[in-house]
Design an enzyme around this catalytic site. Structure first.
Site, PDB file in Angstrom:
ATOM      1  N   GLU A  22      41.120  15.558  62.212  1.00  0.00           N
ATOM      2  CA  GLU A  22      41.511  14.136  62.317  1.00  0.00           C
ATOM      3  C   GLU A  22      42.422  13.657  61.199  1.00  0.00           C
ATOM      4  O   GLU A  22      42.190  13.923  60.015  1.00  0.00           O
ATOM      5  CB  GLU A  22      40.244  13.271  62.349  1.00  0.00           C
ATOM      6  CG  GLU A  22      40.522  11.790  62.555  1.00  0.00           C
ATOM      7  CD  GLU A  22      39.254  10.970  62.740  1.00  0.00           C
ATOM      8  OE1 GLU A  22      39.362   9.741  62.869  1.00  0.00           O
ATOM      9  OE2 GLU A  22      38.153  11.565  62.748  1.00  0.00           O
ATOM     10  N   LYS A  37      37.571   9.304  68.795  1.00  0.00           N
ATOM     11  CA  LYS A  37      36.282   8.864  69.326  1.00  0.00           C
ATOM     12  C   LYS A  37      36.158   9.421  70.732  1.00  0.00           C
ATOM     13  O   LYS A  37      36.908   9.030  71.628  1.00  0.00           O
ATOM     14  CB  LYS A  37      36.189   7.321  69.359  1.00  0.00           C
ATOM     15  CG  LYS A  37      35.877   6.703  68.022  1.00  0.00           C
ATOM     16  CD  LYS A  37      34.525   7.127  67.516  1.00  0.00           C
ATOM     17  CE  LYS A  37      34.255   6.623  66.123  1.00  0.00           C
ATOM     18  NZ  LYS A  37      32.997   7.176  65.581  1.00  0.00           N
TER      19      LYS A  37
END
Length: 430
Positions: free
Chosen positions: A218, A234
Site C-alpha cells: 500500500e 480497503k
C-alpha cells in the site's frame, strides 16, 4: 547529478543481498532498499546508509523534488512508527523514527536495467562494483514464531463492536502481534520474503538498533513537487475468488468510500483549496495471492510546506486507524495491549530530485538488535464483523511470514480459505 548505466544485473533482492554482504565485510552500515513499485521503478537501493534515531518531526525533512521521469539520485531513507502506545503503556522497542542520508543509489528501471545515480557526481565505489560481480547464495534465515494471543484480540474486537453500536466509531482496525526469535540476519529474511511474495511497496532499513522489513502492498503518500497522492486499500479477496465480488460487496464498497473521505479530509487540511480529487475509485487490483479494492486521492500541496506539516495532517494512515480517526485512535490504545511500533507506520525515501514516497507499513516485521522479531496483524472491524472470522483473518495475513520457511520456494498466496468453509467476504487488510 551523475547517472551511469549498469545494465541488467539481476533481480533486486539478490542485488540487495550482495550489497549487504559486501558492506558488512567492509565494516560499513547496511544498505537501505525500496523494492516493488517505487518512483516509477522496480527498485531503489542505497548501498550503505547510517540509519540513526531521529525525532519523529524530523523524518523525511527534504524539500520534495519534482522530477518524475525516472532518476532519484539519492536522499533520506527512513521510517516513522505508529505514534500511539498500547494499553500496557510501554515505550518503543526500537526508535520511534530512524533514517539516514545517501548521496547515491542504484536504481532498477521498469525494463530491468540498473543505473548508478549520484547527487554529488561521485563515481560508483569500487567495493560496490566488486559486490555486483558476485551474488551470494540464496539466504537461510527464519523466525521461530510464538503464538498470538487470541483471547485478547477477541476482547478487542468485541469492545470495538460495542463502540460501533454506541455510535462512537463507524469502523476501526483492531490488531494483534506475534513475537519470535530470528535465526539468521534481517536482510536475508527480507530478501527471501520479497523475492517470494513480490509486494508492491517493500522496504528495508537497518541500524545498530535493529531492522525493519516491510512487505507492504500500500501507498501512503507520494509527493512530487506540488502533487500529492494516497492510495488506501480497503477490501481483500483471495486470488482464487472472483474479483467482481469486491465491487459487488456493499460492506467493502461502503468501507472503502468511508476511508477515501477520511483521506480527502486529511489532505484537505494542507492542500490548495479545491485541489483534492479522487481520480480512481474502487479499482480492483491483483497482489500476491489476493485481490485488493484500491482508491486514489490526489491533491496539490505547496512545495515549501515542510514534510512535518504534511505528516501532522495525514499520519498515521487513515486505512489503519478508523473513523472518526481521533476517537478510533483513543479506543485502539485501550483495546490493543501492545504498542504497534513500526507496524501501521511508514517507511520510504525523500529525494530532492524525485520527491517523497512512503508506504503503509503493514505486513511488516520489526527486528530488535537482540534478534527479537515482532509481526503485527489485524483488520478493520465493522458492525457486521464476526470475531471468530476476524481472528482467522489475522492468521491468514500472518501466514506468509510464519509459514514461509516450511513451504516450497515459489510464490505463495497471501491468504487462503479458513477451515470449515470459504473465506468470508472481503475483510480489510492491515
Amino acid at each position: 547529478m551523475r547517472i551511469d548505466r549498469l545494465g541488467g544485473l539481476g533481480d533486486a533482492p539478490a542485488i540487495l543481498r550482495a550489497l549487504a554482504a559486501a558492506a558488512s565485510h567492509a565494516g560499513l552500515p547496511s544498505p537501505a532498499a525500496l523494492i516493488g513499485d517505487w518512483f516509477g521503478s522496480r527498485a531503489v537501493i542505497a548501498p550503505t546508509v547510517t540509519a540513526a534515531p531521529v525525532a519523529p518531526r524530523d523524518v523525511f525533512d527534504v524539500t520534495p523534488g519534482g522530477r518524475s521521469d525516472g532518476p532519484v539520485g539519492g536522499g533520506w531513507f527512513g521510517y516513522l512508527s505508529y505514534p500511539d502506545a498500547g494499553g500496557d503503556g510501554r515505550g518503543p522497542r526500537i526508535p520511534e523514527a530512524a533514517g539516514g542520508w545517501s548521496d547515491a543509489v542504484l536504481r532498477c528501471d521498469r525494463d530491468g536495467i540498473w543505473w548508478h545515480e549520484s547527487l554529488t557526481g561521485a563515481m560508483l565505489p569500487d567495493w560496490v562494483t566488486q559486490a555486483l560481480q558476485s551474488i551470494p547464495a540464496e539466504p537461510d534465515a527464519a523466525v521461530a514464531w510464538g503464538v498470538a494471543d487470541r483471547d485478547t484480540h477477541q476482547r478487542g474486537v468485541l469492545a470495538c463492536l460495542e463502540a460501533i453500536a454506541a455510535g462512537e466509531v463507524y469502523q476501526a482496525c483492531v490488531c494483534t502481534q506475534i513475537t519470535g526469535r530470528l535465526q539468521g540476519t534481517p536482510v536475508d529474511f527480507f530478501t527471501e520474503a520479497a523475492a517470494r511474495t513480490q509486494p508492491a511497496r517493500a522496504a528495508y532499513l537497518a541500524g545498530d538498533w535493529g531492522a525493519v522489513a516491510s512487505l507492504s502492498p500500500e501507498l501512503f503518500l507520494r509527493r512530487c513537487g506540488e502533487d500529492v497522492a494516497s492510495s488506501p486499500i480497503k477490501g481483500t479477496l483471495p486470488a482464487s475468488a472472483d474479483p467482481a465480488e469486491l465491487r459487488a460487496s456493499v460492506k467493502d464498497v461502503a468501507e472503502n468510500i468511508m476511508i477515501v473521505d477520511l483521506v480527502r479530509n486529511d489532505l484537505g487540511r494542507v492542500a490548495h483549496t479545491g485541489s483534492v480529487s479522487v481520480p480512481e475509485l474502487l479499482a480492483v487490483r491483483p497482489a500476491p495471492g489476493v485481490w485488493h479494492l484500491v482508491s486514489t486521492v490526489t491533491a496539490r500541496v505547496p512545495v515549501e510546506l515542510p514534510m512535518a506539516a504534511v505528516l501532522a495532517a495525514t499520519f498515521p494512515p487513515a486505512s489503519v486507524t478508523g473513523t472518526p480517526k481521533a476517537r478510533a485512535r483513543e479506543l485502539l490504545a485501550d483495546w490493543e495491549p501492545d504498542r504497534r511500533g513500526i507496524y501501521c507506520g511508514t517507511v520510504g525515501l525523500a529525494s530532492p530530485i524525485a520527491g517523497c514516497e512512503l508506504n503503509v507499513a503493514i505486513r511488516t516485521v520489526e527486528f530488535g538488535a537482540d534478534g527479537s522479531a515482532v509481526l503485527g496483524v489485524g483488520g478493520g472491524i465493522t458492525a457486521d464483523s464476526d470475531p471468530a472470522r476476524e481472528w482467522e483473518e489475522c492468521l491468514h495475513k500472518a501466514a506468509p511470514f510464519t509459514a514461509a520457511h516450511a513451504a516450497p520456494r515459489h510464490r505463495v498466496p497471501a491468504a487462503t480459505a479458513p477451515r470449515g468453509g470459504p473465506r468470508p467476504p472481503a475483510r480489510t487488510h492491515p
